[in-house]
Every structure is written in structure tokens, then in C-alpha cells.
Design a protein around this motif. Structure first.
Motif, mmCIF file in Angstrom:
data_model
loop_
_atom_site.group_PDB
_atom_site.id
_atom_site.type_symbol
_atom_site.label_atom_id
_atom_site.label_comp_id
_atom_site.label_asym_id
_atom_site.label_seq_id
_atom_site.Cartn_x
_atom_site.Cartn_y
_atom_site.Cartn_z
ATOM 1 N N GLY A 41 2.411 -1.904 4.116
ATOM 2 C CA GLY A 41 1.523 -0.743 4.174
ATOM 3 C C GLY A 41 0.101 -1.051 3.743
ATOM 4 O O GLY A 41 -0.730 -0.152 3.648
ATOM 5 N N LYS A 133 1.863 7.054 -9.336
ATOM 6 C CA LYS A 133 2.014 6.645 -7.933
ATOM 7 C C LYS A 133 0.646 6.366 -7.330
ATOM 8 O O LYS A 133 -0.274 7.170 -7.508
ATOM 9 C CB LYS A 133 2.652 7.775 -7.135
ATOM 10 C CG LYS A 133 4.134 7.646 -6.980
ATOM 11 C CD LYS A 133 4.583 8.624 -5.917
ATOM 12 C CE LYS A 133 6.064 8.887 -6.024
ATOM 13 N NZ LYS A 133 6.509 9.819 -5.007
ATOM 14 N N THR A 244 4.295 2.309 -5.789
ATOM 15 C CA THR A 244 4.656 3.258 -4.714
ATOM 16 C C THR A 244 5.717 4.266 -5.140
ATOM 17 O O THR A 244 5.930 5.267 -4.479
ATOM 18 C CB THR A 244 5.172 2.494 -3.487
ATOM 19 O OG1 THR A 244 6.168 1.563 -3.919
ATOM 20 C CG2 THR A 244 4.049 1.763 -2.782
ATOM 21 N N ASP A 245 6.415 3.964 -6.229
ATOM 22 C CA ASP A 245 7.425 4.909 -6.721
ATOM 23 C C ASP A 245 7.639 4.649 -8.203
ATOM 24 O O ASP A 245 7.388 3.553 -8.688
ATOM 25 C CB ASP A 245 8.747 4.764 -5.960
ATOM 26 C CG ASP A 245 9.268 3.339 -5.929
ATOM 27 O OD1 ASP A 245 8.481 2.420 -5.604
ATOM 28 O OD2 ASP A 245 10.448 3.119 -6.234
ATOM 29 N N ASN A 256 13.016 6.822 -0.929
ATOM 30 C CA ASN A 256 12.533 7.318 0.347
ATOM 31 C C ASN A 256 11.507 6.307 0.867
ATOM 32 O O ASN A 256 10.378 6.269 0.403
ATOM 33 C CB ASN A 256 11.913 8.697 0.107
ATOM 34 C CG ASN A 256 11.416 9.310 1.386
ATOM 35 O OD1 ASN A 256 11.114 8.613 2.348
ATOM 36 N ND2 ASN A 256 11.343 10.628 1.387
ATOM 37 N N GLU A 258 9.985 6.000 3.646
ATOM 38 C CA GLU A 258 8.799 6.579 4.323
ATOM 39 C C GLU A 258 7.750 6.962 3.281
ATOM 40 O O GLU A 258 6.559 6.748 3.462
ATOM 41 C CB GLU A 258 9.166 7.831 5.143
ATOM 42 C CG GLU A 258 9.933 7.560 6.436
ATOM 43 C CD GLU A 258 11.402 7.259 6.193
ATOM 44 O OE1 GLU A 258 11.940 7.752 5.169
ATOM 45 O OE2 GLU A 258 12.005 6.527 6.998
ATOM 46 N N GLU A 259 8.243 7.531 2.175
ATOM 47 C CA GLU A 259 7.358 7.954 1.082
ATOM 48 C C GLU A 259 6.657 6.726 0.461
ATOM 49 O O GLU A 259 5.468 6.771 0.144
ATOM 50 C CB GLU A 259 8.230 8.663 0.031
ATOM 51 C CG GLU A 259 7.495 9.278 -1.119
ATOM 52 C CD GLU A 259 6.806 10.598 -0.764
ATOM 53 O OE1 GLU A 259 7.201 11.226 0.239
ATOM 54 O OE2 GLU A 259 5.866 10.961 -1.495
ATOM 55 N N ILE A 261 6.007 3.847 1.924
ATOM 56 C CA ILE A 261 4.999 3.337 2.860
ATOM 57 C C ILE A 261 3.784 4.267 2.897
ATOM 58 O O ILE A 261 2.634 3.819 2.925
ATOM 59 C CB ILE A 261 5.609 3.097 4.261
ATOM 60 C CG1 ILE A 261 6.598 1.931 4.156
ATOM 61 C CG2 ILE A 261 4.541 2.807 5.310
ATOM 62 C CD1 ILE A 261 7.423 1.655 5.373
ATOM 63 N N LYS A 262 4.051 5.581 2.828
ATOM 64 C CA LYS A 262 2.952 6.549 2.827
ATOM 65 C C LYS A 262 2.059 6.338 1.588
ATOM 66 O O LYS A 262 0.833 6.315 1.693
ATOM 67 C CB LYS A 262 3.546 7.972 2.834
ATOM 68 C CG LYS A 262 2.532 9.068 2.992
ATOM 69 C CD LYS A 262 3.199 10.400 3.350
ATOM 70 C CE LYS A 262 2.294 11.557 3.038
ATOM 71 N NZ LYS A 262 2.525 12.192 1.736
ATOM 72 N N THR A 263 2.699 6.170 0.436
ATOM 73 C CA THR A 263 1.924 5.947 -0.800
ATOM 74 C C THR A 263 1.095 4.669 -0.689
ATOM 75 O O THR A 263 -0.081 4.641 -1.070
ATOM 76 C CB THR A 263 2.854 5.861 -2.028
ATOM 77 O OG1 THR A 263 3.685 7.010 -2.034
ATOM 78 C CG2 THR A 263 2.087 5.781 -3.328
ATOM 79 N N ASN A 265 0.047 3.243 2.075
ATOM 80 C CA ASN A 265 -1.033 3.493 3.044
ATOM 81 C C ASN A 265 -2.184 4.264 2.421
ATOM 82 O O ASN A 265 -3.353 3.965 2.657
ATOM 83 C CB ASN A 265 -0.506 4.288 4.249
ATOM 84 C CG ASN A 265 0.230 3.383 5.230
ATOM 85 O OD1 ASN A 265 -0.129 2.219 5.400
ATOM 86 N ND2 ASN A 265 1.259 3.902 5.858
ATOM 87 N N GLU A 266 -1.839 5.254 1.594
ATOM 88 C CA GLU A 266 -2.891 6.083 0.977
ATOM 89 C C GLU A 266 -3.733 5.271 -0.019
ATOM 90 O O GLU A 266 -4.923 5.496 -0.163
ATOM 91 C CB GLU A 266 -2.265 7.291 0.283
ATOM 92 C CG GLU A 266 -1.894 8.375 1.285
ATOM 93 C CD GLU A 266 -0.974 9.441 0.696
ATOM 94 O OE1 GLU A 266 -0.517 10.271 1.493
ATOM 95 O OE2 GLU A 266 -0.725 9.438 -0.532
#
Ligand code: HPA
Length: 282
Positions: A41, A133, A244-245, A256, A258-259, A261-263, A265-266
Motif C-alpha cells: 500500500g 493507526k 496499520t492496525d 481486516n 482491506e482496512e 491496505i486502506k490505512t 494508502n492513507e
């Protein structure tokens, strides 16, 4: 019959490195100073590179064939922040089934091509519950909990010593410069110890508790093999994690991906800004 101690792959590691180097050198005389391995990510920085030459991993001799997960592996040679860089877009993970020799082969080749510094980023779980996070953490040290080491097997003395010391696998010099860069670009930068696991499963509550007691701040499924090989070959290393978590054993929630990868990416743009500012000082 004497027992065969080593199952020797032909050609040997030195020949494989030489063949890959020859392939690259026939196509470009570019010599990178810095290797950048971008984590899950966190690959956007590759887009900022002023490209000189791009190779697909699958075209490079003895680079392992990429799987769906390590998709579109690309080696980008070019300029970033005024430095000559080799960016690995896509990395090999042990959990995908590669040997650690395969995982670390690109670092070996790029070192021989001239690189002196390795910058590695990753997405990691936050064992230290003080982290938030999306926070960026500079890796000050690591714990190899993979149960395996990329240097096991016959040592190639031309590459490094049989028993490399690990007293400073992450360079204090690079950490100081990155700390300065973080202040200049106003990115909050924490510090911590990264514990490497093989994955692919996440950890149990008991494992997270144990890791915390052991002094780990971060946990992830990469980085440690590449850093061990970097130490073997005398590269200076900077490691950066994005949390990320949060790995709270008392309030553990199902993972999760997806979560995660989203973190990652952000946090990507913040990390890109920091790496850009840092490597300009290296
Ligand atoms: N464990 C292992 N690897 C990870 C984690 C985690 O909690 N988060 C991101 N990568």
C-alpha cells in the motif's frame, strides 16, 4: 556414501548475481546510490521517480517469478530528490513460498550494482499501544522471529563475512538525518523495535502479549530478511513502518486486510514526503 550436506543450486549465488548484473549493465550504465523497497500500500512514491530505465522482475535473470500477490514487480532506476535510486515496486514475501535467498536476491544484485543505502518501508501491526493507526515509526532495531535466516547455508565470502554482527543494523546516521527531515516537513515520527514473523496468519492474543513482553513495538511479515542481507553486505539501512492496525490482546478484533491496505494508502503521502526529504540529506 557420505551424507550430502548442501543441496547446491546451480549456478551458485555469485554466478546468478553476475548474470543478472550483466543483463542490467548491457542495457544501462545507471548506478543507484539508494535502494528503496516499498511496502504494501506504500508504492506511490515510485511514480515520483524520474525514470532512466525500468525492468520487469520477470525479465531479470534469476529474479523469482512474481506471483499474483507480488504482482507487477518492477525495478525502476532513476532519480528522486536528487539521488540515484533503484525502486523495487513490489516485493517478495516468504509467506508466498519464496526461499529467503529468493526474497533477498534483488538486494544482493543492487548492492553489487553500486548501492550503499537501503530504505525499506512496510505496513506493520502496532504492538506498542501508544501508537495510533497511520502513524509512521522509524525502526531502531529488530527481532527475527521468523525461525529462519537468509544467511543459512554456505557463505559467499565475496559478499560478506560468515558471522556478520548486528549491533547497528539500522543506521544511527540515517536515523538522525531522517529525524531532522521529519521535523522540517512536520511529519510525526516515532521510534520502535520491529518483530518479523513469517505470516501469513495474523497473531494470537497470547502471541501479541508475548511480543510486547519481549520489547517489540511493531510486528510484520517482511523487512527482517532484507535487512539481515543488507547487514551482511555492508549497506546502511533505514526502516520505516506505517502502523496499520493496533494489536491489543485485550480488545482484539478480526483482521481486516482491506482496512490495513486502506490505512497504509492513507498514510502513503505522508511517508512519501518524509522519504523524499530524508533521502535528499543522505
Ligand atoms: N501482524 C503481522 N503483520 C502485520 C500486522 C499484524 O498485526 N499488521 C500489518 N502487518
Amino acid at each position: 556414501m557420505p551424507m550430502k550436506l548442501f543441496c547446491k543450486k546451480e549456478p551458485n549465488i555469485m554466478d546468478r548475481i553476475e548474470k543478472c548484473l550483466a543483463y542490467i549493465r548491457q542495457r544501462t550504465d545507471f548506478k543507484p546510490e539508494i535502494i528503496l523497497i516499498l511496502g504494501t500500500g506504500l508504492g506511490n512514491l515510485a511514480k515520483r521517480v524520474k525514470e532512466e530505465k525500468v525492468f520487469l522482475y520477470n525479465d531479470l535473470p534469476y529474479f523469482p517469478e512474481t506471483t499474483v500477490e507480488s504482482h507487477s514487480g518492477k525495478l525502476i532506476l532513476g532519480e528522486l530528490a536528487g539521488k540515484k535510486v533503484a525502486v523495487m515496486e513490489g516485493r517478495y514475501h516468504y509467506y508466498e513460498g519464496y526461499s529467503l535467498e529468493e526474497v533477498t536476491f534483488p538486494v544482493r544484485v543492487l548492492r553489487q550494482l553500486g548501492a550503499k543505502i537501503l530504505v525499506v518501508s512496510n505496513a506493520a501491526g502496532g504492538i506498542n499501544l501508544g501508537y495510533r493507526k497511520g502513524e509512521i515509526v522509524m525502526i531502531t532495531d529488530h527481532i527475527n522471529f521468523m525461525g529462519i535466516n537468509p544467511l543459512v547455508g554456505p557463505n559467499e565470502d565475496k559478499l560478506g563475512t560468515r558471522f556478520p554482527d548486528m549491533c547497528e543494523p539500522y543506521s544511527n546516521r540515517l536515523m538522525d538525518l531522517t529525524g531532522q527531515a521529519a521535523r522540517e516537513v512536520q511529519v510525526l515520527l516515532s521510534r520502535g523495535v520491529y518483530l518479523g514473523v513469517t505470516g501469513p496468519c495474523l497473531e494470537t492474543r497470547a502471541e501479541y502479549r508475548m511480543m510486547r513482553n519481549w520489547g517489540a513495538d511493531l510486528v510484520g511479515m517482511s523487512t527482517v530478511p532484507e535487512v539481515i542481507v543488507a547487514a551482511h553486505m555492508g549497506l546502511e539501512v533505514l526502516g520505516l513502518s506505517v502502523v496499520t492496525d493496533t494489536c491489543n490482546p485485550d480488545r482484539l478484533e478480526p483482521c481486516n486486510i482491506e482496512e490495513i491496505i486502506k490505512t497504509a494508502n492513507e498514510a502513503g503521502p505522508k511517508l512519501d514526503k518524509l522519504i523524499n526529504a530524508a533521502i535528499a540529506k543522505f
